[in-house]
Write an enzyme that holds these catalytic residues in place. Structure first.
Site, PDB file in Angstrom:
ATOM      1  N   GLU A 128       0.857  -1.178   0.000  1.00 34.67           N
ATOM      2  CA  GLU A 128       0.000   0.000   0.000  1.00 34.67           C
ATOM      3  C   GLU A 128       0.904   1.243   0.000  1.00 34.67           C
ATOM      4  OE1 GLU A 128      -2.812   0.359   3.210  1.00 34.67           O
ATOM      5  OE2 GLU A 128      -3.755   2.080   2.265  1.00 34.67           O
ATOM      6  N   ALA A 270       1.712   0.117  10.803  1.00 33.26           N
ATOM      7  CA  ALA A 270       1.405  -1.290  10.589  1.00 33.26           C
ATOM      8  C   ALA A 270       0.588  -1.402   9.310  1.00 33.26           C
ATOM      9  CB  ALA A 270       0.612  -1.850  11.758  1.00 33.26           C
ATOM     10  N   MET A 271       0.462  -2.633   8.788  1.00 37.07           N
ATOM     11  CA  MET A 271      -0.215  -2.824   7.504  1.00 37.07           C
ATOM     12  C   MET A 271      -1.085  -4.074   7.560  1.00 37.07           C
ATOM     13  SD  MET A 271      -0.741  -1.816   4.480  1.00 37.07           S
ATOM     14  CE  MET A 271      -1.881  -2.704   3.430  1.00 37.07           C
ATOM     15  N   GLU A 272      -2.317  -3.905   7.072  1.00 33.78           N
ATOM     16  CA  GLU A 272      -3.366  -4.914   7.259  1.00 33.78           C
ATOM     17  C   GLU A 272      -3.411  -6.003   6.202  1.00 33.78           C
ATOM     18  OE1 GLU A 272      -3.968  -1.630   6.437  1.00 33.78           O
ATOM     19  OE2 GLU A 272      -5.569  -1.475   4.963  1.00 33.78           O
ATOM     20  N   ASN A 273      -2.303  -6.336   5.526  1.00 36.87           N
ATOM     21  CA  ASN A 273      -2.312  -7.382   4.499  1.00 36.87           C
ATOM     22  C   ASN A 273      -3.168  -8.579   4.932  1.00 36.87           C
ATOM     23  OD1 ASN A 273      -0.017  -5.908   3.320  1.00 36.87           O
ATOM     24  ND2 ASN A 273       1.060  -6.757   5.080  1.00 36.87           N
ATOM     25  N   HIS A 305      -6.903  -2.076  15.196  1.00 38.46           N
ATOM     26  CA  HIS A 305      -7.145  -1.356  13.945  1.00 38.46           C
ATOM     27  C   HIS A 305      -6.841  -2.244  12.736  1.00 38.46           C
ATOM     28  CE1 HIS A 305      -7.100   2.298  11.322  1.00 38.46           C
ATOM     29  NE2 HIS A 305      -6.234   1.561  10.633  1.00 38.46           N
ATOM     30  N   GLU A 306      -5.663  -2.833  12.722  1.00 42.04           N
ATOM     31  CA  GLU A 306      -5.282  -3.644  11.557  1.00 42.04           C
ATOM     32  C   GLU A 306      -6.170  -4.883  11.457  1.00 42.04           C
ATOM     33  OE1 GLU A 306      -3.434  -2.066   9.619  1.00 42.04           O
ATOM     34  OE2 GLU A 306      -2.664  -0.618  11.069  1.00 42.04           O
ATOM     35  N   HIS A 309      -9.510  -4.054   9.931  1.00 43.70           N
ATOM     36  CA  HIS A 309      -9.451  -3.850   8.478  1.00 43.70           C
ATOM     37  C   HIS A 309      -9.874  -5.108   7.714  1.00 43.70           C
ATOM     38  CE1 HIS A 309      -8.121   0.109   7.436  1.00 43.70           C
ATOM     39  NE2 HIS A 309      -6.973   0.051   8.069  1.00 43.70           N
ATOM     40  N   GLU A 328     -10.046   3.895   6.032  1.00 35.49           N
ATOM     41  CA  GLU A 328      -9.284   4.415   7.175  1.00 35.49           C
ATOM     42  C   GLU A 328     -10.150   5.158   8.192  1.00 35.49           C
ATOM     43  OE1 GLU A 328      -6.637   3.234   7.952  1.00 35.49           O
ATOM     44  OE2 GLU A 328      -5.897   2.420   6.051  1.00 35.49           O
TER      45      GLU A 328
HETATM   46 ZN   LIG Z   1      -5.666   1.614   8.651  1.00 34.66          ZN
END
Ligand SMILES: [Zn+2]
Length: 880
Positions: A128, A270-273, A305-306, A309, A328
């Protein structure tokens, strides 16, 4: 990065793709300098797009094309072409076909940390917003959702762990080599930005979670070897999040396994992959002796949060990046609700509003102001902003307030029912809110399209004979870039008319009758609300719970604010009254007037709150907190003198410290630790009060503050104690300071997360020597420009959290920032651009500083070959 001249992308130009991708099969052969990716795409013409016969144009950057074939046959070089940003294939079949592309990339050379890169010998991806195009040629846009099958092959010794999205498949060794492989299969269609791959020599901790419908999900957190004992809180937080999403929104997890990987070099939090979240390790690792209360709370919220998602972002994604707030804003709202439900709602609300005011209101008041849903951008990475995230969340909250909690839940159910598996728009989401509640939200939609912070001007008139109370409200939103004129918004306002006994009076609104909910809606530019049967002149408590992200301008007296500070039934507005009063005192002190009388009564109201045994400790800590210097500057808005603001705030801090010394010392004694560290709300509240008290005491008497701090440091049992103490100590020009910082470094130099704190502490000091110190620290052996957390700790703290030093009169703070940005841009343009936003308020400064800041911005702009990211921020900042 600078081979394509920066171009603006417009929402109005959205077009669907001419070909759809149903399935993606990726085969990675990992090598640090050369990784080969074989991609097989099942494509078919997109009839709905009506673009039959169009060439196939796929995104790609920094790739080397090795082979290309259609349906198994290599295609002639005359049929395709490659440039720095795309691959174009002409005359593709107008029926389903398979395109196979072989490319290579260089993960080790990737300092931008976008796409596939190597961090501390771990292969890691960040896709992303547009990183997937640095892995293979693809339609790298969120509305292309496909099923992914992945094969990863790598060296068995350095990469024993091979991870990707979805459910795990077969694994095995490759005979005659030292390599092995793993297969992964993700059954849920997803856009390319959710793709992830991680490979390396990692340890993990495992747990499991049984969903409401009885499915067992394996949970794993992967970390650097030796850090396994720091994952317990993150794992606990994950399980709490999974349970909460089932209970509050009826949403269950949908794969057999959920994995989180912690890495130390990461551009984001952080990233929600899908199924494989990748985290900045500062938001995973925690032990009482390594992480503060703030870290614990952040870890809990970011894990949540992640995880959230998975439904709001992954199952339903965004049609295009203009819709970023769809995932978001909504997911921030969901994580705010999560924290409010499991901790203190009032404390969470106040913390969120403080953040909103410091960041979003400031953004909204400057050259980078943009709507929650922007209409154009040059570089989408620049729109991961406080406006999209935090104001986006406020819009979800306002809709909940307007339609009610039950209807809001119905609307969410409807949203999942209608759009699961789709790439949706903000219109789709708001339509669900309208359909489920029967409310017309057409006017409300302007909140998504209009930038700027609305101001509501209040005029009150009480008629003792008629027993009526007239409340006249007028809304004004100032011009923002590209939007000179604003339409009136639909503003929900929580309201209370407080009687002299502190109780709320009944609300009998003319034309409506008795109000069921203490809420009014302002939809016109100006309107008078007449309340009837108001026995006595009330004190107005408006925008309760911060029901709308606006500013209130009223003629309320200091006496009214102090009254609300002591008595308002709405906890948020009790705090708000204290903030408003403190703002007034700071402004009066700035203007050189004599604020003494009011200061005294403010302090005595504060004393009453601190002595009130009904008030919890976390709330007392918040009441002791004065408005931040940036907030004061934003509110002043022109010819700002940050040095004078700092001095005014220090004077008020000193006065509070010395006038309340007895109460504060008593609280200091009462808040001493009893027993082992626990991160629960009560204990977190106790510690937050303890260190707010220390900060206040030291403001009145720096020698006493230093003495208490040194005593506490010697007896600290947690990182919260250490940081709580040091963050006061660094504000004091006392002899103990230097030795305490040195000892802290000596104690923790081998832990990179704590070394980040050490850098940040020094950069946060509002002292004359700070800029010089920051220059020195940039030469420290532990400082690296290629590590985003380190840059944020030192230069980010200076420019975003230390207005006194950053805005030093000689312009040195600006010079440090500009030097850093120029050195950083070729390495990591995303972070360089993010850092440059610290200049966003330059035009509101007083003349001397304004010229210094402008000169630095111009120096950056003049640099040849600026990245698109940095070019956008700097050119927009200067264009005012
Ligand atoms: Zn987010």
């Amino acid at each position: 990065m600078n081979d394509v001249s920066p171009q603006t992308v417009y929402l109005k130009n959205y077009r669907p793709v001419p070909y759809l991708i149903d399935e993606v099969s990726l085969d990675f052969s990992l090598g640090p300098e050369t990784t080969q990716v074989t991609s097989r795409l099942s494509l078919r013409p997109n009839e709905a797009a009506g673009m039959g016969g169009a060439p196939l144009v796929l995104d790609g950057e920094k790739l080397e094309l090795k082979a290309i074939s259609i349906d198994g046959k290599p295609i002639d070089t005359s049929r395709y072409s490659v440039n720095a940003s795309s691959l174009t294939v002409a005359e593709v079949p107008q029926k389903p076909f398979t395109l196979e592309i072989v490319t290579t990339c260089n993960p080790k050379a990737n300092t931008e940390l976008s796409g596939l890169y190597v961090s501390s010998n771990i292969f890691c991806t960040q896709c992303e917003a547009e990183g997937f195009r640095r892995i293979t040629y693809f339609y790298d846009r969120p509305d292309v959702m496909a099923r992914y099958k992945v094969r990863i092959e790598g060296p068995a010794d350095t990469c024993p762990v091979l991870l990707s999205n979805g459910n795990p498949g077969a694994t095995g060794t490759i005979p005659g080599t030292d390599r092995h492989f793993a297969l992964w299969d993700d059954p849920h269609p997803k856009p390319s930005y959710l793709f992830a791959l991680v490979a390396g020599d990692l340890a993990h901790v495992a747990d499991s979670f049984v969903t409401r419908s009885g499915r067992k999900v394996e949970l794993r957190i992967y970390v650097e070897k030796g850090k396994e004992d720091r994952c317990a809180w993150a794992m606990e937080s994950l399980k709490t999040s999974m349970r909460w999403d089932e209970e509050r929104f009826g949403l269950e997890y949908d794969l057999d396994i959920f994995m989180i990987v912690a890495v130390s070099d990461f551009n984001m939090g952080a990233m929600e992959n899908k199924g494989l979240n990748v985290f900045n390790d500062k938001y995973i690792l925690a032990l009482p002796e390594t992480a503060t209360d703030v870290d614990y709370v952040n870890i809990e919220a970011i894990i949540a949060h992640e995880y959230f998602h998975n439904w709001t972002g992954n199952r339903i994604t965004c049609r295009d990046w203009f819709q970023l707030c769809l995932k978001e804003g909504l997911t921030v709202f969901r994580d705010q609700e999560f924290t409010s439900d499991i901790r203190s709602r009032a404390v969470k609300r106040i913390a969120d509003v403080k953040l909103l005011r410091a960041n979003q209101f400031t953004e909204d008041g400057g050259p980078l102001a943009h709507p929650v849903r922007p209409a154009s951008y040059i570089e989408i990475n620049n729109f991961y902003t406080a406006t999209v995230y935090e104001k986006g969340a406020e819009l979800c909250r306002m809709m909940l307030t307007l339609i009610g909690r039950d209807a809001f839940r119905k609307a969410m159910d409807l949203y999942f029912e209608r759009h699961d598996g789709e790439a949706a728009t903000v219109e789709d989401f708001v339509r669900c809110m309208a359909d489920a509640s029967g409310r017309d939200l057409n006017q409300f939609f302007s909140w998504y399209e209009q930038a700027g912070t609305p101001e509501v001007i209040v005029v009150e008139k009480y008629n003792a004979t008629a027993k009526t109370y007239d409340l006249t409200l007028e809304q004004v939103t100032g011009p923002t870039p590209g939007q000179p004129d604003k339409a009136p918004l639909q503003i929900p306002l929580g309201i209370g008319l407080v009687g002299s006994d502190g109780d709320d009076m009944p609300l009998d609104l003319e034309g409506v009758g008795a109000l069921n909910e203490p809420l009014i809606e302002l939809t016109e530019a100006k309107k008078t609300f007449r309340f009837r049967n108001v026995a006595r002149k009330p004190v107005l408590s408006l925008n309760r719970g911060f029901s709308a992200p606006i500013r209130i301008k009223s003629g309320a007296s200091m006496a009214d604010q102090l009254f609300l500070m002591k008595t308002d039934n709405d906890t948020f507005n009790r705090w708000e009254a204290a903030q408003t009063a403190a703002h007034a005192l700071l402004r009066a002190s700035l203007d050189g007037r004599k604020p003494a009388a009011d200061t005294k009564s403010f302090i005595s109201a504060l004393r009453a709150v601190l002595n009130d045994s009904e008030v919890d400790q976390a709330f007392k800590a918040l009441m002791l907190g004065l408005p931040g210097e940036q907030e004061v500057a934003t509110l002043i808005g022109r010819d700002v003198d940050p040095g004078a603001i700092h001095q005014a705030r220090e004077r008020l801090r000193a006065e509070i410290g010395s006038s309340l010394k007895d109460v504060l010392l008593d609280l200091w004694k009462k808040t001493a630790a009893k027993g082992a560290y626990r991160p629960n709300p009560d204990e977190t509240g106790r510690r937050s009060l303890r260190y707010a008290v220390l900060y206040a005491i030291a403001g009145g008497d720096s020698a006493l503050g230093a003495k208490l701090a040194m005593n506490q440091l010697a007896n600290s049992t947690s990182m919260t104690d250490e940081i709580g103490t040091l963050s006061t100590l660094v504000t004091l020009d006392v002899p103990e300071r230097a030795a305490a910082l040195e000892a802290f470094y000596a104690r923790h130099h081998s832990d990179h997360l704590i070394v980040d704190k050490w850098f940040a502490l020094q950069a946060s000091a509002p002292l004359a020597g700070t800029n010089q110190k920051v220059r020195e620290l940039m030469q420290h052996r532990d400082f690296k420009l290629t590590t985003p957390n380190r840059v944020r700790s030192l230069v980010g703290t200076l420019s975003m959290a230390n207005p006194f030093a950053f805005h030093a009169e000689d312009g040195e703070g600006y010079a440090i920032l500009a030097d850093t940005i120029l050195a950083l841009d070729p390495l990591n343009p995303q972070i360089a651009a993010r850092m440059a936003t610290a200049f966003r308020s330059w035009a509101t400064l007083e003349e001397k500083r304004r010229e210094f800041a402008k000169a630095q911005l111009e120096r950056i702009e003049a640099q040849p070959g600026l990245s698109r990211d940095l070019f956008e921020i700097v050119s927009k900042s200067l264009a005012q």
